[in-house]
Design a protein around this motif. Structure first.
Motif, short mmCIF file in Angstrom:
data_model
loop_
_atom_site.label_atom_id
_atom_site.label_comp_id
_atom_site.label_asym_id
_atom_site.label_seq_id
_atom_site.Cartn_x
_atom_site.Cartn_y
_atom_site.Cartn_z
N ARG A 96 -1.80 6.28 -6.05
CA ARG A 96 -2.57 5.01 -5.93
C ARG A 96 -3.70 5.08 -7.24
NH1 ARG A 96 -6.09 4.07 -1.30
NH2 ARG A 96 -5.11 2.24 -0.28
N GLU A 104 -12.56 0.11 11.73
CA GLU A 104 -13.34 1.19 12.21
C GLU A 104 -14.47 1.02 13.02
OE1 GLU A 104 -12.43 0.94 8.94
OE2 GLU A 104 -11.90 2.98 8.15
N PHE A 124 -1.13 21.29 22.09
CA PHE A 124 -0.67 20.29 23.06
C PHE A 124 0.02 21.05 24.28
CE2 PHE A 124 0.88 16.77 25.28
CZ PHE A 124 -0.13 16.05 25.47
N PHE A 181 -11.27 10.23 22.11
CA PHE A 181 -11.87 11.39 22.02
C PHE A 181 -13.44 11.48 22.16
CE2 PHE A 181 -13.66 15.06 19.76
CZ PHE A 181 -12.73 16.05 20.08
N ILE A 207 -0.63 19.76 11.83
CA ILE A 207 -0.17 18.94 12.76
C ILE A 207 0.68 19.66 13.66
CG2 ILE A 207 1.37 17.03 12.97
CD1 ILE A 207 -1.27 15.81 12.33
N GLU A 218 -1.90 -3.73 -3.25
CA GLU A 218 -2.89 -3.80 -2.51
C GLU A 218 -3.20 -4.90 -1.81
OE1 GLU A 218 -4.67 -0.74 -2.62
OE2 GLU A 218 -3.26 0.15 -4.11
N LEU A 226 -0.92 14.29 19.17
CA LEU A 226 -1.98 13.35 19.73
C LEU A 226 -1.65 12.91 21.04
CD1 LEU A 226 -3.29 11.23 17.01
CD2 LEU A 226 -4.71 12.47 18.54
N LYS A 265 -9.46 12.73 12.48
CA LYS A 265 -10.64 12.43 13.22
C LYS A 265 -10.31 12.07 14.81
CE LYS A 265 -9.89 7.97 11.41
NZ LYS A 265 -10.56 7.08 10.06
N ALA A 266 -9.22 11.98 15.20
CA ALA A 266 -8.97 11.92 16.66
C ALA A 266 -8.45 12.99 17.28
CB ALA A 266 -7.84 10.56 16.79
N LEU A 267 -7.91 14.05 16.30
CA LEU A 267 -7.22 15.21 16.72
C LEU A 267 -8.29 16.31 17.07
CD1 LEU A 267 -4.16 15.82 15.01
CD2 LEU A 267 -4.29 15.84 17.62
N ILE A 303 3.98 8.11 13.51
CA ILE A 303 3.63 8.86 12.20
C ILE A 303 3.57 10.16 12.99
CG2 ILE A 303 2.27 7.60 11.05
CD1 ILE A 303 -0.45 8.70 12.10
N THR A 312 0.03 4.13 0.09
CA THR A 312 -0.48 5.35 0.87
C THR A 312 -0.26 4.97 2.47
OG1 THR A 312 -2.86 4.38 1.34
CG2 THR A 312 -2.28 5.67 -0.60
N ALA A 362 1.77 12.76 13.25
CA ALA A 362 0.36 13.23 14.24
C ALA A 362 0.67 12.83 15.42
CB ALA A 362 -0.91 12.60 13.51
N ILE A 420 -4.69 5.48 15.89
CA ILE A 420 -5.29 6.58 15.29
C ILE A 420 -6.85 6.23 15.60
CG2 ILE A 420 -6.20 7.61 13.45
CD1 ILE A 420 -3.59 8.73 13.84
N GLU A 421 -7.39 4.99 15.36
CA GLU A 421 -8.75 4.62 15.80
C GLU A 421 -9.14 4.76 16.87
OE1 GLU A 421 -11.14 4.47 13.31
OE2 GLU A 421 -9.64 4.78 11.94
N SER A 456 0.71 10.45 -2.41
CA SER A 456 0.59 8.97 -2.45
C SER A 456 -0.57 8.49 -2.77
CB SER A 456 1.25 8.54 -1.13
OG SER A 456 0.24 9.03 -0.24
N THR A 457 -1.78 9.30 -2.35
CA THR A 457 -3.10 8.87 -2.56
C THR A 457 -3.23 9.07 -4.06
OG1 THR A 457 -3.71 9.94 -0.52
CG2 THR A 457 -5.57 9.37 -2.01
N ALA A 494 -5.78 11.21 10.85
CA ALA A 494 -5.39 11.53 12.46
C ALA A 494 -6.32 12.71 12.71
CB ALA A 494 -3.99 11.85 12.46
N ASP A 524 0.71 -1.10 -0.02
CA ASP A 524 -0.08 0.00 0.06
C ASP A 524 0.97 1.28 0.08
OD1 ASP A 524 -1.69 2.09 0.31
OD2 ASP A 524 -2.58 1.43 2.10
N PHE A 575 -7.51 6.28 19.26
CA PHE A 575 -7.56 8.00 19.79
C PHE A 575 -8.90 8.47 19.34
CE2 PHE A 575 -2.88 7.62 19.51
CZ PHE A 575 -2.56 8.05 20.85
N ARG A 576 -9.48 8.12 18.35
CA ARG A 576 -10.78 8.66 17.87
C ARG A 576 -11.99 8.08 19.06
NH1 ARG A 576 -15.02 6.79 14.35
NH2 ARG A 576 -13.99 4.89 14.10
#
Lengths: 340, 340
Positions: free
Chosen positions: B83, A227, B263, A263, B256, A102, A287, B285-287, A281, A74, A283, A256-257, B79-80, B283, A72, A259-260
């Motif tokens: 792809r 998710e 923070f 939140f 970011i 993929e 975070l 969605k969590a931040l 990463i 991305t 972020a 990340i998920e 990168s998106t 990220a 992947d 952390f959502r």
DNA sequence: CTGAAAGCGCTTACAG
DNA sequence: CTGAAAGCGCTTACAG
């Protein structure tokens, strides 16, 4: 129409041979008149001559191109590796073809075929799983090949992997040292060797720290539907372990998920919790700057992958066989996440 | 050694022609005996024949390969797109070579040369800046070419860009509608057309909302050193505007960094602030799930880039010239960041 | 000092 | 029904 050797030769009334020699810098060695050489170079410049690499490669049998297959593009882990590989390849005079499988077995096989048909000199692959058809064929043919991130026990194939067990153990150890006593693990794709190793590292750290390994602190979500599932899994963990005080994530995507989740549930995870994750990463520095992260040695992976595969290529040209190599690299543990 | 047409021909005592016809599926059309065809196909399978695409391309003058040049493969936006382009190219029977220019003019030129030398059929490029040497040459030659993300006013070159002005205006409008009155902008690389458009959109939205555009709410950091500078810039903005209640980020990377600032300064940005950003990453969605984000139309960019460049290729084969096209795409504004 | 010729592995118009 | 031959754009051993 692009200009060819022939165009230059005809224009100057010399042979293609003469043009080829001088343009490839062998003019002096082949005793071509200084003045002729000048005319050729001049003309090539004027006509904006660019050699056709297809023709050259067809002749020489080498394309000076490596192929890289990643699951992947991305995913920051793989894209960072891709960048490293590109840089390293360039240093050694190779260009790179990148393609994403993929995580699809069929796509992976198609790409492998394509790369071979395009006559790449070597291939670096982060394989999705056992690609029985193509990969083992290439191994048999002693095609220059190295797998990264994963490997197959039953193929004598060069590989570069990461010591996922120790990375996890170190991260979790650090969490324990800072006081965590009820550390949950969030993971996915447990059938992958990589993921299993991470789990083992987590469990070994717990045992070494005198903590219990319990199913109630184990959170697993499916790769395709994480998710959705993560909320249920996290609720369950909190329900079964109200005193949970640490979370270890086997991938940055899961982190990340979660952390959502934190939140949405109004949980301030930066107080009273220890966090750990494999691969960081950017972020994360916003975070959870306090999270312990095992940084993947992407530079080393890229550099060594290119080194190994080019060594294979060189050996192949000398009709030698390079002994195969399994390399296991260690993660690093930056104390300041802004270094990620 | 891989097997070639000749190997099969010799083994079967037929000509290379016969083998070539049947393998390319033209056996019936060329009246080759059913039985001969069978033998050829069988033998090809046994010997694991893979056509050498180099030879085929040299002959046909087409490689069925597109080149893609992006500034940074580790940037999720690019990168998106990569792809998407890969997928679209595959649909149309093309494979893809990806290379990163690293925003370096020289590298970009080298890659362009390389792609040409490798005879790619067309190139999609997110150019770093005016690549005078190579790009305008290619345009003159009517080489199939399309630029994405950026464009040059003085080159008659196909381009696909995003309406950055409206995207920014919409995001900032939304922030105003939700009550923000003192919205700061954080930006970088102001010399880029893209960035200027984003700033203009921000300013237009302020004016439309009856708000003042003031220098004190303008925060600019240099591209190379943003991690360092962002803290000073943010401190200055807070100092000059204690009532600041909104932040508009022209890139996700800056966002970011500013979240890191929040923070460290202990600012709970999810209360009492409106946030906006161009391009979202997971990220967020969590931040800051409440942030208004303009989602880049990456699918459309990828699909249209491939469409345009392949149309150019097809026209070129028919000796026609395709009228050049400037396409401007709109962003979308997902209300739920988990859709990013 | 320079060139004619063969060959890399394919495709395809042409001839029988 | 099948094949000999030329050609794509290069490189390089061989000959003069």
């Amino acid at each position: 129409m692009a200009t060819s050797l022939k165009d230059i030769a005809e224009k100057l009334n010399v042979s293609k041979t003469t043009v080829s020699w001088t343009l490839s810098g062998q003019g002096d060695k082949k005793h071509i008149g200084r003045e002729t050489q000048e005319r050729v170079l001049q003309c090539a410049r004027e006509m904006n001559y660019q050699p056709n690499l297809l023709a050259r490669s067809l002749n020489s049998g080498q394309t000076n191109t490596l192929g890289l297959i990643i699951p992947d593009i991305t995913d920051s882990f793989y894209s960072t590796i891709a960048r490293q590989v590109e840089m390293e390849a360039e240093k050694r005079g190779y260009s790179l073809m990148i393609a994403s499988s993929e995580s699809d077995q069929e796509r992976e096989d198609r790409i492998l075929s394509l790369f071979c048909a395009k006559q790449v000199d070597g291939i670096i692959i982060a394989p999705t799983r056992r690609s029985k058809v193509m990969l083992s064929n290439l191994v048999k043919r002693h095609f220059p090949l190295v797998s990264i991130d994963r490997f197959f026990t039953d193929l004598t194939m060069n590989s570069i992997t990461v010591n996922n067990h120790d990375a996890s153990r170190n991260v979790v150890r650090g969490m324990i040292k800072r006081g965590a006593r009820h550390i949950a693990i969030l993971t996915t794709n447990p059938h992958l060797f990589t993921m299993n190793e991470r789990r083992r590292g987590y469990e070994d750290a717990l045992r070494e720290g005198g903590l219990e390994v319990t199913e109630t602190l184990y959170g697993e979500v499916s790769f395709d539907n994480y998710e959705e599932e993560i909320f249920d899994v996290m609720d369950r963990i909190y329900h079964q372990n109200p005193r949970v005080d640490g979370f270890f994530f086997t991938t940055h995507i899961l982190a990340i998920e979660v952390f959502r989740y934190f939140f949405e549930r109004g949980i301030n995870v930066n107080e009273g919790y220890q966090l750990g994750c494999i691969h960081g990463i950017s972020a994360f520095k916003a975070l959870a700057p306090g999270m312990r992260v095992a940084r993947m040695p992407v530079e080393e992976i890229g550099a060594n992958a290119v080194r190994i595969v080019t060594e294979c290529i060189d050996c192949g040209r000398r009709k030698e066989r390079r002994p195969f190599e399994r390399m296991v690299l260690e993660c690093t543990y930056p104390t300041d996440l802004s270094e990620m």
